[in-house]
Scaffold this motif. Sequence first.
Motif, PDB file in Angstrom:
ATOM      1  N   SER A 136      59.655  95.362  42.282  1.00  0.00           N
ATOM      2  CA  SER A 136      59.597  96.234  41.097  1.00  0.00           C
ATOM      3  C   SER A 136      58.842  95.543  39.957  1.00  0.00           C
ATOM      4  N   GLU A 137      59.026  94.221  39.823  1.00  0.00           N
ATOM      5  CA  GLU A 137      58.268  93.494  38.800  1.00  0.00           C
ATOM      6  C   GLU A 137      56.772  93.595  39.086  1.00  0.00           C
ATOM      7  N   LEU A 138      56.429  93.461  40.389  1.00  0.00           N
ATOM      8  CA  LEU A 138      55.017  93.527  40.778  1.00  0.00           C
ATOM      9  C   LEU A 138      54.441  94.899  40.440  1.00  0.00           C
ATOM     10  N   LEU A 139      55.224  95.934  40.731  1.00  0.00           N
ATOM     11  CA  LEU A 139      54.739  97.296  40.468  1.00  0.00           C
ATOM     12  C   LEU A 139      54.598  97.531  38.970  1.00  0.00           C
ATOM     13  N   GLU A 140      55.490  96.916  38.195  1.00  0.00           N
ATOM     14  CA  GLU A 140      55.390  97.057  36.737  1.00  0.00           C
ATOM     15  C   GLU A 140      54.109  96.394  36.237  1.00  0.00           C
ATOM     16  N   ILE A 141      53.817  95.237  36.802  1.00  0.00           N
ATOM     17  CA  ILE A 141      52.588  94.530  36.411  1.00  0.00           C
ATOM     18  C   ILE A 141      51.368  95.394  36.728  1.00  0.00           C
ATOM     19  N   LEU A 142      51.357  95.953  37.955  1.00  0.00           N
ATOM     20  CA  LEU A 142      50.222  96.796  38.356  1.00  0.00           C
ATOM     21  C   LEU A 142      50.140  98.033  37.469  1.00  0.00           C
ATOM     22  N   ALA A 143      51.311  98.624  37.167  1.00  0.00           N
ATOM     23  CA  ALA A 143      51.338  99.833  36.340  1.00  0.00           C
ATOM     24  C   ALA A 143      50.737  99.538  34.974  1.00  0.00           C
ATOM     25  N   VAL A 144      51.147  98.416  34.401  1.00  0.00           N
ATOM     26  CA  VAL A 144      50.609  98.022  33.087  1.00  0.00           C
ATOM     27  C   VAL A 144      49.096  97.789  33.191  1.00  0.00           C
ATOM     28  N   ALA A 145      48.706  97.062  34.249  1.00  0.00           N
ATOM     29  CA  ALA A 145      47.288  96.703  34.388  1.00  0.00           C
ATOM     30  C   ALA A 145      46.411  97.955  34.537  1.00  0.00           C
ATOM     31  N   HIS A 146      46.948  99.013  35.147  1.00  0.00           N
ATOM     32  CA  HIS A 146      46.118 100.184  35.448  1.00  0.00           C
ATOM     33  C   HIS A 146      46.452 101.398  34.595  1.00  0.00           C
ATOM     34  N   THR A 147      47.273 101.214  33.569  1.00  0.00           N
ATOM     35  CA  THR A 147      47.617 102.342  32.705  1.00  0.00           C
ATOM     36  C   THR A 147      46.354 103.040  32.216  1.00  0.00           C
ATOM     37  N   GLY A 148      46.326 104.359  32.348  1.00  0.00           N
ATOM     38  CA  GLY A 148      45.229 105.129  31.779  1.00  0.00           C
ATOM     39  C   GLY A 148      44.084 105.395  32.738  1.00  0.00           C
ATOM     40  N   ILE A 149      44.073 104.756  33.924  1.00  0.00           N
ATOM     41  CA  ILE A 149      42.988 105.087  34.854  1.00  0.00           C
ATOM     42  C   ILE A 149      43.438 106.238  35.750  1.00  0.00           C
ATOM     43  N   THR A 150      42.483 106.979  36.273  1.00  0.00           N
ATOM     44  CA  THR A 150      42.817 108.152  37.076  1.00  0.00           C
ATOM     45  C   THR A 150      43.221 107.710  38.491  1.00  0.00           C
ATOM     46  N   VAL A 151      43.963 108.578  39.184  1.00  0.00           N
ATOM     47  CA  VAL A 151      44.378 108.246  40.549  1.00  0.00           C
ATOM     48  C   VAL A 151      43.154 108.132  41.455  1.00  0.00           C
ATOM     49  N   ASP A 152      42.111 108.927  41.191  1.00  0.00           N
ATOM     50  CA  ASP A 152      40.895 108.839  42.009  1.00  0.00           C
ATOM     51  C   ASP A 152      40.212 107.480  41.808  1.00  0.00           C
ATOM     52  N   ALA A 153      40.153 107.019  40.544  1.00  0.00           N
ATOM     53  CA  ALA A 153      39.524 105.725  40.254  1.00  0.00           C
ATOM     54  C   ALA A 153      40.342 104.596  40.876  1.00  0.00           C
ATOM     55  N   PHE A 154      41.681 104.695  40.811  1.00  0.00           N
ATOM     56  CA  PHE A 154      42.528 103.655  41.390  1.00  0.00           C
ATOM     57  C   PHE A 154      42.332 103.595  42.903  1.00  0.00           C
ATOM     58  N   GLN A 155      42.219 104.776  43.518  1.00  0.00           N
ATOM     59  CA  GLN A 155      42.009 104.830  44.968  1.00  0.00           C
ATOM     60  C   GLN A 155      40.724 104.098  45.356  1.00  0.00           C
ATOM     61  N   LYS A 156      39.686 104.309  44.557  1.00  0.00           N
ATOM     62  CA  LYS A 156      38.405 103.642  44.841  1.00  0.00           C
ATOM     63  C   LYS A 156      38.554 102.127  44.689  1.00  0.00           C
ATOM     64  N   THR A 157      39.305 101.718  43.649  1.00  0.00           N
ATOM     65  CA  THR A 157      39.552 100.288  43.422  1.00  0.00           C
ATOM     66  C   THR A 157      40.237  99.658  44.637  1.00  0.00           C
ATOM     67  N   VAL A 158      41.235 100.354  45.174  1.00  0.00           N
ATOM     68  CA  VAL A 158      41.964  99.832  46.342  1.00  0.00           C
ATOM     69  C   VAL A 158      41.033  99.745  47.552  1.00  0.00           C
ATOM     70  N   LEU A 159      40.241 100.790  47.766  1.00  0.00           N
ATOM     71  CA  LEU A 159      39.326 100.793  48.923  1.00  0.00           C
ATOM     72  C   LEU A 159      38.301  99.675  48.811  1.00  0.00           C
ATOM     73  N   ASP A 160      37.768  99.467  47.595  1.00  0.00           N
ATOM     74  CA  ASP A 160      36.803  98.383  47.408  1.00  0.00           C
ATOM     75  C   ASP A 160      37.453  97.042  47.733  1.00  0.00           C
ATOM     76  N   TRP A 161      38.699  96.857  47.260  1.00  0.00           N
ATOM     77  CA  TRP A 161      39.383  95.583  47.461  1.00  0.00           C
ATOM     78  C   TRP A 161      39.700  95.354  48.944  1.00  0.00           C
ATOM     79  N   ILE A 162      40.260  96.383  49.586  1.00  0.00           N
ATOM     80  CA  ILE A 162      40.736  96.207  50.968  1.00  0.00           C
ATOM     81  C   ILE A 162      39.576  95.945  51.932  1.00  0.00           C
ATOM     82  N   THR A 163      38.380  96.384  51.560  1.00  0.00           N
ATOM     83  CA  THR A 163      37.236  96.173  52.459  1.00  0.00           C
ATOM     84  C   THR A 163      36.545  94.829  52.195  1.00  0.00           C
ATOM     85  N   THR A 164      36.879  94.172  51.063  1.00  0.00           N
ATOM     86  CA  THR A 164      36.194  92.918  50.739  1.00  0.00           C
ATOM     87  C   THR A 164      37.132  91.698  50.722  1.00  0.00           C
TER      88      THR A 164
END
Lengths: 345, 345
Positions: A136-164
């Motif tokens: 839950s602490e980890l999710l809070e950190i991620l939530a804070v870090a990504h506050t305000g970005i769209t779910v579509d943009a976050f999805q792209k961020t995850v895909l970029d990361w997981i492939t590299t």
Amino acid sequence: MTSTPSSNDVSRRTVLSGLAAVPVLVAPLRLANAQAQTQGAWLQSWNEGPVKASIIEFVARVTTPDGADFVPPGERIAVFDNDGTLWCEQPIYAQVAFASDQIRALAPQHPEWRTKQPFQAVLDQGAEALAAVSQSELLEILAVAHTGITVDAFQKTVLDWITTARHPRFDRPYTDLAYQPMLELLAYLRAHEFKPFIVSGGGIDFMRPWTDKVYGIPPEQAVGSSGKTQFEIGADGKPVLVKLAELEFISDGPGKPAGINRFIGRRPIFAFGNSDGDVPMLQWTTSGPGARFAGIVHHTDAEREWAYDRQSNIGKLNKGLDAAPSNKWAVVDMKNDWKRVFAFQ
Amino acid sequence: MTSTPSSNDVSRRTVLSGLAAVPVLVAPLRLANAQAQTQGAWLQSWNEGPVKASIIEFVARVTTPDGADFVPPGERIAVFDNDGTLWCEQPIYAQVAFASDQIRALAPQHPEWRTKQPFQAVLDQGAEALAAVSQSELLEILAVAHTGITVDAFQKTVLDWITTARHPRFDRPYTDLAYQPMLELLAYLRAHEFKPFIVSGGGIDFMRPWTDKVYGIPPEQAVGSSGKTQFEIGADGKPVLVKLAELEFISDGPGKPAGINRFIGRRPIFAFGNSDGDVPMLQWTTSGPGARFAGIVHHTDAEREWAYDRQSNIGKLNKGLDAAPSNKWAVVDMKNDWKRVFAFQ
């Protein structure tokens, strides 16, 4: 959602589950299974033993028409924990590595992080600084870090990361660290008209962009912890879903049966986990009426993967080992039950 | 979960969707559709007109292999509001009638309700006392009324009610008031490998026990408002999920896109609603890339059902009527577009 891996991608899933991935071919495949099984074509990376035998015996029981334990295909719900059950969770959760990389990438826009924990620690020491934080602490950190970005943009961020991103020990993409025997188990269950769900304590938005491609599990069959989102009409007049800092649901421990009830709405007949956080899910699954199966992946293979259980910070398995015998839960001895751990081995 | 209606029950669903309900027969059926369609075997309760034509045209576009707008089966997500879109919501929501009956049934164990609103009003005046309450107020009332009972017990309560309660005007079970043309639409979409979900502002626990039997939509494809549950080990040592008084998620208005994102994780390509509470869902669906379809059920038939829109307390449709033309949303004129409203007519 065009960037979402489609169920029809040529992917490990289609390779593994083969024709089973194509619903229109389930019937011919099912007929083929009878022979295939006797020829040992299924679960090839599993050594013969009590666990493999108990899986095959259970699937036969619930899929035999007119059998006392027959379960209609629509009700063959199977649930799997993700970290440590479907893929490697050592030496740190993939999501922790992602969070660390994200904090570093976003730091320039957040000068305040230089003097704010845990951000400062991550910027100074890297992912290890997050090794001890709870889900839950980890999710809070991620939530804070990504506050305000769209779910579509976050999805792209995850895909970029997981492939590299690459795993620190095996120097391969994290998705190469899916357990080959578990991928074969998913394919085997799908071929017998089970509907597999992931029920993970991890963030649902971190998993959904790649679970279909890696496991053959589409986004709508992934349950996990989530943060709140807000529907807004963007400046360009287009609607967007924006991530908020607030956590919504933690799908871990007792939250797993709650998440199963809320997202799936049926009690599973088959469940697999690997840590004490999965025990309530296994209890919930096996305490239902009729035939039930629960399994635990016990990490006993320091050579090919890792060996850990009762004292581990990550994936602690203590209550689970104690509860398994009396509950008749199958315990996978990774070292002896699995011919291969990863596809590349 | 044995009391859950199974996907294989002989039910209106299997009758309506016919072979489409059996995945292994989708392929032969799909071949048959080409002829079937030209023979008008589908959507029989729909009059020929722009709405029926636009549905058939859209489905052909996204299902034609190699077509510019082709969408893989796995991504053919369709979402439907429930009250007023799939079944009758007048003169009061079925869930309001259920809540009223439940308050009366539970009153003996709650003497305090005699002097506490809105319980007192319900006990004195019946369901009408709840006619004006909002979706969230209603869910709060139900949550309070059912605090402490298990999800299994609540499911049985719903099933008992839905099989015995009768609609005040039509004097039939509420489930007979599913709209025949919408049931045919669900069957038509399933036959073309769409995956239909309910996305309702109503309580998810109230819908899931019967949506499979009535609509052919299994529990895991029903999204709705929910209350919190708590996992406990019962006195007999058996695990239970207990309903808490606290609301968890309201799936209405802007909560519908949020619910779709959280439960389904993909943006739908097809959506149907009937009230302003559905507008964000229709906006979210049709603003995605590629071919999209959105429809609104406009209640224009006081004789066979009800006629209401801009000023109605229940199912108010004002913004939706204004937004439809510019967004190219199809508006069903119930009186003229539907040959039949209910199967019994």
